[in-house]
Design an enzyme around this catalytic site. Structure first.
Site, short mmCIF file in Angstrom:
data_model
loop_
_atom_site.label_atom_id
_atom_site.label_comp_id
_atom_site.label_asym_id
_atom_site.label_seq_id
_atom_site.Cartn_x
_atom_site.Cartn_y
_atom_site.Cartn_z
N ASN A 102 -36.35 -67.20 -38.67
CA ASN A 102 -36.11 -66.80 -37.28
C ASN A 102 -36.67 -67.79 -36.25
OD1 ASN A 102 -38.70 -66.03 -38.06
ND2 ASN A 102 -38.70 -64.17 -36.83
N SER A 149 -41.88 -60.79 -44.76
CA SER A 149 -41.95 -59.34 -44.92
C SER A 149 -43.23 -58.91 -45.64
CB SER A 149 -40.74 -58.84 -45.72
OG SER A 149 -40.84 -59.23 -47.08
N THR A 150 -43.63 -57.68 -45.40
CA THR A 150 -44.79 -57.11 -46.07
C THR A 150 -44.57 -57.04 -47.58
OG1 THR A 150 -45.45 -55.84 -44.13
CG2 THR A 150 -46.24 -55.06 -46.26
N GLU A 183 -48.78 -63.32 -42.26
CA GLU A 183 -48.26 -62.73 -41.02
C GLU A 183 -46.98 -62.01 -41.41
OE1 GLU A 183 -45.71 -62.12 -38.30
OE2 GLU A 183 -45.73 -64.29 -37.93
N CYS A 231 -40.75 -60.95 -35.40
CA CYS A 231 -41.72 -60.02 -35.97
C CYS A 231 -42.45 -59.24 -34.88
CB CYS A 231 -42.72 -60.77 -36.83
SG CYS A 231 -43.53 -62.15 -35.99
N GLU A 255 -53.39 -67.32 -36.90
CA GLU A 255 -52.78 -68.61 -36.61
C GLU A 255 -52.85 -68.84 -35.11
OE1 GLU A 255 -49.58 -69.49 -39.99
OE2 GLU A 255 -48.88 -67.99 -38.58
#
Length: 501
Positions: free
Chosen positions: A166, A246-247, A267, A301, A477
């Site tokens: 993205n 993704s988690t 993240e 996100c 970050e």
């Protein structure tokens, strides 16, 4: 090498920036298998380039090259590392037009947003060029006489960056800038949808003067991504992995890294709440939400997923938001009149459509949008969509959307809003709009997220620590000190003196 489509080739000012081979140890190479894969323009659903399909068997050479480079690069002075980052930064800015064009064809985002991503991305190269010279140890007063205690900071070693599609330039540079400033070397694995922008960065890093092996890029397919990523995570020479995604995948990578106790920054998913109180400036809240929700067709996100609006202003806010949403111009990203492009992957269309249908089954009302757009060049387009009368029973309340769909949930009290906002396993970002300063502080302290936007829809900046809590990951970050420390070890020295004076 694969061919480049005339559709993009004719738009590049400097065609040599277009790189479609893997970059390892300062060389442009093919996969050991010889296989390549197609890159698709989501605005037309047509192939415009191809890349080598690197696999797990290609990982060891890249890591060994990065390690050999690290042995020399770690000795570079902070000033030298800062100067290299500054040259890298200047070259990216100089070639932003071509980078933006490549971004549009890879991601589908409008050209104006592509320029915005590059500006955001270079904020990291500029920031960490300064941070490189501010890596400092400390001294501590000892409890025992004749003892001296002090620390130094040293780079970790070879680092792996696993980046999403993205924001492919920003995510590479947010990780690589900190690593390179710290004195680490890097192997980056871009997403299968967006390898070309990362390869262009590798070309510009070479032109900036980075030694061979310091920055390496391994493009790969979705099919080979799990095994290649596992090989990086399990490789004993890789000392840190940074992943944005993704988690579900983050948990898998965490397990892979556990075998060698790697340092890890994750993240992960968002499902971010956006809370609007009766006393909010509705124009301010609406403008922030529009940019936050429909930028890159909702594929961020930190985008607002669940919008909670206090009942006193619910109808007014819904009408204001609908009017602004209907002004969005959907089209191909290279069309300068486009304000929202396609989603990047076709599965994104399926997910948004499924959430719309689920919302309608549970009493949701489609205020505007709600449909796929089939009349635009066969691209992956969906109407910007608003669902009213949303409830916690709907999938949109518990699933991260990653598309141009938002749902409006009514609420009565502050306590209810906090409970609803926190009713998720995620904790990346939350947003709150109110002009009550006491409430601002309460919401800041009570919302369960790593980043809180207070009358603001933008929590991302090079100088601001970025990261979540709960199942949105751990580590930071960007920001002062914290981000670069993710790529450093702290070594403690204890000296005992003979005699007193």
């Amino acid at each position: 090498m694969g061919e480049i489509s005339p559709a993009i080739d004719s738009k590049l000012k400097h065609p040599e920036l277009f790189r479609n081979q893997a970059y390892v140890n300062g060389k442009w190479i093919e996969a050991k298998s010889g296989k390549r894969f197609d890159i698709i323009d989501p605005g037309t659903n047509e192939k415009f380039a191809s890349c080598p399909d690197m696999a797990a068997e290609d990982v060891d050479d890249a890591v060994k090259a990065a390690h050999e480079a690290f042995l020399a690069y770690r000795t570079f002075t902070p000033r030298t590392r800062a100067d290299l980052l500054a040259k890298f930064d200047a070259l990216i800015r100089e070639h932003k037009d071509d980078l933006a064009t490549i971004l549009v064809f890879e991601t589908g985002k409008p050209l104006a947003e592509a320029y915005g991503e590059i500006e955001y991305a270079t904020s990291f190269t500029r920031w960490f060029a300064g941070e490189a010279e501010r890596i400092q140890g400390t001294t501590f007063p000892a409890a025992m006489p004749g003892r001296r205690i002090f620390t130094i900071k040293q780079p970790l070693g070879v680092c792996a960056a696993l980046v999403p599609w993205n924001f492919p330039i920003a995510m590479v540079l947010r990780k690589a800038s900190a690593a390179l400033a710290a004195g680490c070397t890097m192997v980056a694995k871009p997403s299968p949808e967006t390898p070309l922008s990362a390869l262009t960065l590798a070309y510009l890093a070479e032109k900036a003067g980075y030694p061979k092996g310091v920055f390496n890029v391994l493009p790969t397919t979705l099919a080979n991504t799990p095994s290649l990523s596992e090989a990086l995570c399990r490789h004993p020479t890789v000392k840190k992995v940074s992943f944005t995604g993704s988690t579900r995948v983050g948990k898998i990578l965490s397990a892979h890294c556990a075998s060698t106790l790697k340092k890890l920054t994750l993240e992960l998913g968002g499902n971010c709440p956006f809370v609007v109180f009766d006393d909010a400036n509705l124009d301010q809240a609406c403008d922030a939400l529009m940019a936050l929700k429909f930028r890159h067709a909702g594929q961020a996100c930190v985008t607002a997923n669940r919008v909670y609006v206090q009942k006193g202003v619910y109808d007014e806010f819904a009408a204001l938001l609908a009017a602004k949403t209907q002004e969005i111009r959907v089209g191909h990203g290279m069309d300068k009149s486009t304000t929202m492009g396609p989603v990047t992957v076709p599965t994104g269309l399926d997910k948004v459509a499924a959430q719309v249908e689920d919302a309608k089954k549970h009493g949701g009302v489609v205020v505007t949008g709600g449909n796929r757009i089939t009349s635009l060049n066969n691209g992956y387009f969906f109407e910007p969509t608003i669902i009213a009368n949303a409830t916690q029973k709907m999938k949109i309340a518990s699933e991260e959307t990653f598309g141009p769909l938002l749902a409006l949930f009514p609420f009565d009290t502050e306590e209810e809003a906090v409970k609803l906002a926190n009713d998720t396993s995620m904790g990346l970002a939350s947003y709150c709009f109110t002009k009550n300063v006491d409430r601002i502080w309460r919401m800041f302290e009570n919302l369960e997220a790593g980043m809180i936007g207070l009358n603001s829809g933008n929590s991302s900046a090079a100088e601001s620590p970025f990261g979540g809590i709960k199942e949105s990951g751990f580590g930071k970050e960007s920001g002062k000190d914290v981000a670069i420390n993710e790529y450093l070890i702290t070594k403690t020295g204890t000296l005992t003196l003979e005699g007193q004076y």
